[in-house]
Design a protein around this motif. Sequence first.
Motif, short mmCIF file in Angstrom:
data_model
loop_
_atom_site.label_atom_id
_atom_site.label_comp_id
_atom_site.label_asym_id
_atom_site.label_seq_id
_atom_site.Cartn_x
_atom_site.Cartn_y
_atom_site.Cartn_z
N PHE A 75 1.17 -1.21 -0.04
CA PHE A 75 -0.02 0.16 0.06
C PHE A 75 0.87 1.29 -0.09
O PHE A 75 1.66 1.30 0.92
CB PHE A 75 -0.86 -0.10 1.42
CG PHE A 75 -1.85 1.19 1.15
CD1 PHE A 75 -3.25 1.04 0.77
CD2 PHE A 75 -1.39 2.29 1.85
CE1 PHE A 75 -4.02 2.10 0.74
CE2 PHE A 75 -2.65 3.30 1.77
CZ PHE A 75 -3.93 3.12 1.35
N THR A 76 0.88 2.04 -0.81
CA THR A 76 1.25 3.31 -1.04
C THR A 76 0.98 4.52 -0.33
O THR A 76 -0.22 4.84 -0.50
CB THR A 76 1.70 3.62 -2.58
OG1 THR A 76 2.16 2.56 -3.35
CG2 THR A 76 2.53 5.01 -2.62
N LEU A 77 1.63 5.08 0.50
CA LEU A 77 1.31 6.21 1.56
C LEU A 77 1.03 7.35 0.68
O LEU A 77 0.52 8.56 1.21
CB LEU A 77 1.89 6.06 2.93
CG LEU A 77 1.67 5.08 3.98
CD1 LEU A 77 2.64 5.11 5.06
CD2 LEU A 77 0.19 5.22 4.38
N GLY A 78 2.10 7.53 -0.22
CA GLY A 78 2.19 8.82 -0.81
C GLY A 78 3.25 9.78 -0.17
O GLY A 78 3.82 9.35 0.77
N LYS A 79 3.49 10.82 -1.03
CA LYS A 79 4.66 11.72 -0.53
C LYS A 79 4.29 12.59 0.79
O LYS A 79 5.34 12.96 1.47
CB LYS A 79 5.35 12.44 -1.72
CG LYS A 79 6.04 11.51 -2.81
CD LYS A 79 6.56 12.30 -3.83
CE LYS A 79 7.44 11.42 -4.92
NZ LYS A 79 7.90 12.28 -5.94
N GLY A 80 3.14 13.26 0.61
CA GLY A 80 2.79 14.15 1.60
C GLY A 80 2.08 13.32 3.01
O GLY A 80 2.45 12.12 3.16
N ASP A 81 1.59 14.10 3.82
CA ASP A 81 1.05 13.40 5.05
C ASP A 81 -0.22 12.60 4.47
O ASP A 81 -0.94 12.90 3.62
CB ASP A 81 0.32 14.73 6.14
CG ASP A 81 1.46 15.59 6.58
OD1 ASP A 81 2.60 15.03 6.45
OD2 ASP A 81 1.20 16.52 7.01
N ALA A 82 -0.19 11.50 5.37
CA ALA A 82 -1.33 10.54 4.84
C ALA A 82 -1.69 9.53 5.87
O ALA A 82 -0.93 9.39 6.82
CB ALA A 82 -1.00 9.59 3.65
N ASP A 83 -2.91 8.94 5.75
CA ASP A 83 -3.14 8.03 6.78
C ASP A 83 -4.01 6.97 6.30
O ASP A 83 -4.75 7.08 5.21
CB ASP A 83 -3.89 8.72 7.76
CG ASP A 83 -5.18 9.02 7.40
OD1 ASP A 83 -6.27 8.25 7.78
OD2 ASP A 83 -5.36 10.33 7.13
N VAL A 84 -4.14 5.66 6.90
CA VAL A 84 -4.75 4.59 6.26
C VAL A 84 -5.21 3.80 7.61
O VAL A 84 -4.56 3.55 8.40
CB VAL A 84 -3.88 3.76 5.34
CG1 VAL A 84 -2.79 3.17 5.86
CG2 VAL A 84 -4.83 2.54 4.82
N ILE A 85 -6.60 3.51 7.68
CA ILE A 85 -7.28 2.89 8.62
C ILE A 85 -7.10 1.26 8.31
O ILE A 85 -7.27 0.70 7.41
CB ILE A 85 -8.62 3.08 8.53
CG1 ILE A 85 -8.87 4.47 9.11
CG2 ILE A 85 -9.36 1.97 9.87
CD1 ILE A 85 -10.15 4.75 9.09
N LEU A 86 -6.41 0.54 9.27
CA LEU A 86 -6.09 -0.97 8.97
C LEU A 86 -7.19 -1.60 9.43
O LEU A 86 -7.60 -2.73 8.74
CB LEU A 86 -4.87 -1.21 9.80
CG LEU A 86 -3.54 -0.47 9.62
CD1 LEU A 86 -2.36 -1.06 10.57
CD2 LEU A 86 -3.26 -0.46 8.11
N ARG A 87 -7.69 -1.47 10.72
CA ARG A 87 -8.79 -2.27 11.06
C ARG A 87 -9.60 -1.53 12.42
O ARG A 87 -9.16 -0.82 13.11
CB ARG A 87 -8.09 -3.49 11.86
CG ARG A 87 -9.02 -4.55 12.71
CD ARG A 87 -8.27 -5.71 13.09
NE ARG A 87 -8.04 -6.62 12.14
CZ ARG A 87 -7.30 -7.71 12.25
NH1 ARG A 87 -6.80 -7.83 13.36
NH2 ARG A 87 -7.17 -8.52 11.23
N TYR A 88 -10.88 -2.20 12.25
CA TYR A 88 -11.70 -1.73 13.49
C TYR A 88 -12.12 -3.02 14.41
O TYR A 88 -12.04 -4.26 13.70
CB TYR A 88 -13.19 -1.18 12.93
CG TYR A 88 -12.91 0.18 12.39
CD1 TYR A 88 -13.25 1.26 13.04
CD2 TYR A 88 -13.14 0.30 10.82
CE1 TYR A 88 -13.05 2.62 12.60
CE2 TYR A 88 -13.01 1.45 10.36
CZ TYR A 88 -13.18 2.59 11.10
OH TYR A 88 -13.17 3.86 10.44
#
Length: 216
Positions: A75-88
């Motif tokens: 999964f690519t987060l990108g160059k700037g600020d970023a976030d990704v939810i893994l799990r609930y």
Amino acid sequence: MTRQTRPSALLYLPVALLFLGFLFFLSGPAAADDPKADLITLLRGADVDGYTFSMNEDDAVTSSSLTGKGLYDVFTLGKGDADVILRYTSIQDKKTLKTSVYKSEVIKKGTAVNLVITDVAANKVVSNKVFPTPGLSCFPAGQFASLNACIERFRCLYGGNLTCNANLSCDPQFAALTCCLTNGQNFSVHMIFPPTSIACLVRAQTVDVGGLSTSP
């Protein structure tokens, strides 16, 4: 000639049985519990379309989780600020019936990458762990034809030991790679190795991701 008469009660028996059967058909079976729907309700409108549902339990607690599908690949987060939810994850104590709900996500700000776990009901961060920083030299050593090839090489060399430590502590282990490709590209890759033992799995709030990639 004798004429036999059938008791009147017997005449009504088939009608009564038919009526009872009709009532059973209307009522149908008792509604089954739907733990997935229960967890979605607790998430207060969070977008979980496409998430994968799973359950685990031991003698003390029952857990339900919704995990992002695409996270098992790179999964690519990108160059700037970023976030990704893994799990609930919802965790219910069998004795007290108290249920706690958590969100685990990776947050990237600048060059810092953190794994953050939040209590959904209280909207309070309960854990904030920093990923190690990738080095400048190629790690694992060498050049690879693809990013996946680099990650798989790292898993072969170090994944077993990291998973072992995760199972001993019931805490996820982190890794930072610098993948050098034969086409001249370099990538920083962050990895999570969560516990896999049954004793730890029921309380697991993180997921084994294929890799979180950023350009250095």
